[in-house]
Design an enzyme around this catalytic site. Structure first.
Site, mmCIF file in Angstrom:
data_model
loop_
_atom_site.group_PDB
_atom_site.id
_atom_site.type_symbol
_atom_site.label_atom_id
_atom_site.label_comp_id
_atom_site.label_asym_id
_atom_site.label_seq_id
_atom_site.Cartn_x
_atom_site.Cartn_y
_atom_site.Cartn_z
ATOM 1 N N GLU A 1 5.275 -4.003 11.998
ATOM 2 C CA GLU A 1 4.327 -2.900 11.780
ATOM 3 C C GLU A 1 3.102 -3.512 11.119
ATOM 4 O OE1 GLU A 1 4.800 0.225 12.666
ATOM 5 O OE2 GLU A 1 6.923 0.193 13.170
ATOM 6 N N LEU A 2 2.050 -3.754 11.897
ATOM 7 C CA LEU A 2 0.921 -4.540 11.404
ATOM 8 C C LEU A 2 -0.341 -3.681 11.250
ATOM 9 C CD1 LEU A 2 1.708 -7.657 13.638
ATOM 10 C CD2 LEU A 2 2.635 -7.073 11.397
ATOM 11 N N CYS B 1 -2.902 1.500 6.869
ATOM 12 C CA CYS B 1 -2.974 0.783 8.146
ATOM 13 C C CYS B 1 -3.642 1.619 9.235
ATOM 14 C CB CYS B 1 -1.576 0.366 8.588
ATOM 15 S SG CYS B 1 -0.390 1.695 8.476
ATOM 16 N N GLU C 1 -9.936 -5.822 10.638
ATOM 17 C CA GLU C 1 -9.390 -4.740 9.806
ATOM 18 C C GLU C 1 -10.061 -4.768 8.430
ATOM 19 O OE1 GLU C 1 -5.267 -5.084 8.464
ATOM 20 O OE2 GLU C 1 -5.097 -2.909 8.503
ATOM 21 N N GLY D 1 3.106 -5.248 7.303
ATOM 22 C CA GLY D 1 2.099 -6.007 6.571
ATOM 23 C C GLY D 1 0.997 -6.449 7.506
ATOM 24 N N SER D 2 0.341 -7.526 7.121
ATOM 25 C CA SER D 2 -0.844 -7.950 7.876
ATOM 26 C C SER D 2 -0.451 -8.671 9.172
ATOM 27 C CB SER D 2 -1.685 -8.878 7.001
ATOM 28 O OG SER D 2 -0.927 -10.008 6.647
ATOM 29 N N ASN E 1 0.788 -1.238 0.000
ATOM 30 C CA ASN E 1 0.000 0.000 0.000
ATOM 31 C C ASN E 1 0.825 1.295 0.000
ATOM 32 O OD1 ASN E 1 0.733 -0.494 2.675
ATOM 33 N ND2 ASN E 1 -1.101 0.465 3.494
HETATM 34 P P1 NDP Z 1 0.701 -8.940 3.579
HETATM 35 O O1 NDP Z 1 0.918 -9.287 5.011
HETATM 36 O O2 NDP Z 1 -0.154 -9.813 2.759
HETATM 37 O O3 NDP Z 1 2.118 -8.848 2.814
HETATM 38 C C1 NDP Z 1 3.155 -8.055 3.281
HETATM 39 C C2 NDP Z 1 4.466 -8.595 2.760
HETATM 40 O O4 NDP Z 1 4.722 -9.861 3.346
HETATM 41 C C3 NDP Z 1 4.491 -8.808 1.250
HETATM 42 O O5 NDP Z 1 5.757 -8.484 0.753
HETATM 43 C C4 NDP Z 1 4.237 -10.289 1.138
HETATM 44 O O6 NDP Z 1 4.698 -10.857 -0.050
HETATM 45 C C5 NDP Z 1 5.042 -10.779 2.308
HETATM 46 N N1 NDP Z 1 4.725 -12.146 2.751
HETATM 47 C C6 NDP Z 1 3.601 -12.870 2.550
HETATM 48 N N2 NDP Z 1 3.713 -14.087 3.119
HETATM 49 C C7 NDP Z 1 4.941 -14.138 3.678
HETATM 50 C C8 NDP Z 1 5.662 -15.124 4.410
HETATM 51 N N3 NDP Z 1 5.145 -16.325 4.694
HETATM 52 N N4 NDP Z 1 6.901 -14.823 4.849
HETATM 53 C C9 NDP Z 1 7.450 -13.624 4.591
HETATM 54 N N5 NDP Z 1 6.824 -12.657 3.883
HETATM 55 C C10 NDP Z 1 5.586 -12.908 3.450
HETATM 56 O O7 NDP Z 1 0.159 -7.429 3.583
HETATM 57 P P2 NDP Z 1 -0.333 -6.531 2.374
HETATM 58 O O8 NDP Z 1 0.760 -6.333 1.386
HETATM 59 O O9 NDP Z 1 -1.649 -7.024 1.884
HETATM 60 O O10 NDP Z 1 -0.510 -5.121 3.133
HETATM 61 C C11 NDP Z 1 -1.625 -4.818 3.881
HETATM 62 C C12 NDP Z 1 -1.390 -4.994 5.355
HETATM 63 O O11 NDP Z 1 -0.258 -4.231 5.768
HETATM 64 C C13 NDP Z 1 -2.552 -4.455 6.171
HETATM 65 O O12 NDP Z 1 -2.839 -5.349 7.221
HETATM 66 C C14 NDP Z 1 -2.007 -3.143 6.721
HETATM 67 O O13 NDP Z 1 -2.635 -2.717 7.897
HETATM 68 C C15 NDP Z 1 -0.577 -3.477 6.943
HETATM 69 N N6 NDP Z 1 0.234 -2.250 7.005
HETATM 70 C C16 NDP Z 1 0.756 -1.846 8.215
HETATM 71 C C17 NDP Z 1 1.461 -0.650 8.308
HETATM 72 C C18 NDP Z 1 2.070 -0.193 9.590
HETATM 73 O O14 NDP Z 1 2.940 0.673 9.540
HETATM 74 N N7 NDP Z 1 1.679 -0.716 10.728
HETATM 75 C C19 NDP Z 1 1.631 0.218 7.142
HETATM 76 C C20 NDP Z 1 1.059 -0.319 5.928
HETATM 77 C C21 NDP Z 1 0.381 -1.505 5.875
HETATM 78 P P3 NDP Z 1 3.701 -11.103 -1.289
HETATM 79 O O15 NDP Z 1 3.261 -9.755 -1.731
HETATM 80 O O16 NDP Z 1 4.545 -11.814 -2.259
HETATM 81 O O17 NDP Z 1 2.561 -11.932 -0.769
#
Ligand code: NDP
Length: 467
Positions: free
Chosen positions: A243-244, A277, A371, A223-224, A147
């Site tokens: 950072e979730l 997020c 979320e 990420g998530s 994002n």
């Molecule tokens: P995801 O958790 O789906 O993916 C994040 C990253 O993790 C991607 O690069 C993804 O790769 C990678 N990934 C997926 N599976 C694995 C694994 N098993 N091991 C290691 N890496 C893995 O999140 P999104 O990209 O959909 O982003 C949205 C989420 O991020 C929301 O929950 C949002 O709230 C959170 N977020 C938090 C922020 C914060 O600062 N707290 C800021 C921005 C977003 P791939 O793309 O190849 O699946």
């Protein structure tokens, strides 16, 4: 992708799609476990090269990178919009923020230091001299979401390099292009060839190989929640920053300026189609102003035109994937079937989800307690400040929370009692300055970003005692 000090092509490719029309923006190689192995082996050499540089030299490289980035902001902003789907003003805004993050990181390279520890204050410390040294972790893995495909990479690679580490970036598969352009910039600026690596490929396939490797000494993940938790389990004994996600609450007290709240909600609930997020998700309004707030917000939400994000008159673009837009529609439908009221929006055309406002949301509905990460805001009612704080806290998340009030006692009660890493008074939940400490509580994660704070997390503290 950039691995082992060189750009790599592969026959097996991933298409990067424009979320608006599905057209192919570009292709990147599909990295696999052997690429991860090559990247880690190379990054270990890169870490040695980085640790040989002085803080001033690291500052110079990052500063030069910022200068190069400044000349390419337009291209970077457009790339972000094409791969991610946010409207162009937001894509350009993210590029400008990335420049600031890189500049702040450059400055931090000059400020890494320890402190004198007054050992003579200890019963056994007479005649001893003690001080701490801050040293790089070594190899940092940076795993980033779709994002904010450039700024969140800068928030990891900037402090990581400033602190003297090598950094392996694994950008989101949907949005790797702006991250690759950042690597080009860093190399042009003179970063040692093996100090940065960027592997494109599915996290589900290569994530465990990367995150579980003991040569990685630090993981910085955004990420998530579920992927974050999985990484923590796989990581073993290494430092992690998480950072979730969140379902950020915005509380409206009875003395709030309703027009101001409505304007703030329209911005902080719907920017990037709600895929932020800290997006305002749960509006909790005093029963005394509940109706007035909905009346004030509705026309603002209806004015958010959707369409092709590259066109300047469009205010909201598509969601990243159709499955996400479907999920948002489904949760809205479930809420409405259980008694919530659809005030405006709710429709969807493929990935383009209408900006939506739902009233009378029960806090136990999925639209409130999970979320949403989409362009919908749900409104619920409360009687007094205690109930508002309890409702704000009734979640596993704790990343950002906001209160609108003119009453300093209410504002302070909110700041002290709401379990959230960021608290805003008289603005919505979605606000960040890139220099501030930023990170969540509870399931929203652990550790802080913001270059000054991230360099602490990307270094180790050593204690030296001279006897
Ligand atoms: P995801 O958790 O789906 O993916 C994040 C990253 O993790 C991607 O690069 C993804 O790769 C990678 N990934 C997926 N599976 C694995 C694994 N098993 N091991 C290691 N890496 C893995 O999140 P999104 O990209 O959909 O982003 C949205 C989420 O991020 C929301 O929950 C949002 O709230 C959170 N977020 C938090 C922020 C914060 O600062 N707290 C800021 C921005 C977003 P791939 O793309 O190849 O699946």
């Amino acid at each position: 992708m950039y691995v082992g000090g060189k750009w790599i092509e592969k026959n097996d490719k991933i298409e990067v799609l424009n979320p608006y029309d599905g057209s192919v923006v570009d292709t990147v190689p599909r990295g696999d476990a052997s690429d991860v192995e090559a990247a880690i082996a190379s990054a270990e050499r890169g870490a040695m090269a980085m640790s040989a540089l002085t803080g001033y030299e690291r500052y110079q490289i990052l500063h030069r990178a910022a200068e190069l980035m400044e000349k390419r902001l337009d291209d970077l902003g457009r790339t972000i919009t094409l791969e991610e789907g946010k409207v162009l003003s937001e894509g350009l805004g993210e590029a400008a923020r990335s420049l600031e993050t890189l500049t702040l990181s450059a400055e931090e390279a000059k400020r890494l230091g320890g402190e004198v520890v007054p050992l003579d204050g200890s019963s056994n410390g007479a005649g001893k001299f003690g001080f701490t040294l801050r040293v790089p972790c070594g190899v940092v893995a940076a795993v980033t979401p779709f994002n904010f495909p450039l700024n969140l990479v800068c928030h990891k690679i900037g402090p990581g390099l400033a602190a003297g580490n090598a950094v392996i970036v694994k950008p989101a598969t949907d949005t790797p292009l702006s991250a690759l352009k950042l690597i080009e910039i860093l190399l042009e600026a003179g970063i040692p060839a093996e100090a940065v690596q960027c592997i494109t490929g599915s996290g589900a396939t290569i994530g465990d190989v990367l995150c579980g490797d003991p040569r990685i000494r630090k993981i910085s993940f955004t990420g998530s929640r579920d992927v974050g938790e999985h990484i923590c389990r796989v990581a073993g004994l290494k430092k992690v920053t998480m950072e979730l996600g969140s379902n950020a609450p915005l509380v409206i007290m009875e003395d709030a300026d309703i027009d101001q709240v409505a304007a703030a909600t329209a911005v902080t609930g719907y920017a990037n189609a709600g895929q932020v997020c800290i997006s305002t998700q749960r509006v909790l309004a005093s029963e005394k102003v509940y109706g007035d707030f909905i009346d004030a917000l509705t026309p603002l939400v209806e004015a958010l035109s959707t369409g092709n994000p590259i066109e300047s008159n469009v205010k909201m673009g598509p969601m990243i994937r159709e499955s996400d837009a479907e999920r948002v529609s489904e949760w809205i439908g479930q809420a409405v079937n259980s008694g919530a009221r659809l005030v405006t929006g709710g429709g969807r055309d493929g990935q383009l989800h209408e900006p939506t406002l739902v009233a009378d949301v029960d806090p136990d509905m999925r639209l409130s307690c999970d979320e949403v990460f989409g362009p919908t805001v749900g409104v619920s009612k409360f009687k007094d400040i205690d109930e508002a704080i309890n409702m704000a806290n009734k979640t596993n998340y704790g990343l950002s929370a906001a209160v609108f009030t003119q009453n300093i006692n209410w504002a302070m009660a909110f700041a002290q009692r709401v379990h959230s890493g960021n608290i805003h008074v008289n603005w919505g939940t979605q606000w960040r300055a890139d220099l501030m400490p930023y990170g969540g509580l509870k399931d929203s994660g652990m550790g802080k970003e913001g270059p000054k704070y991230a360099v602490q997390e990307m270094t180790e503290l050593k204690m030296v005692v001279i006897h």
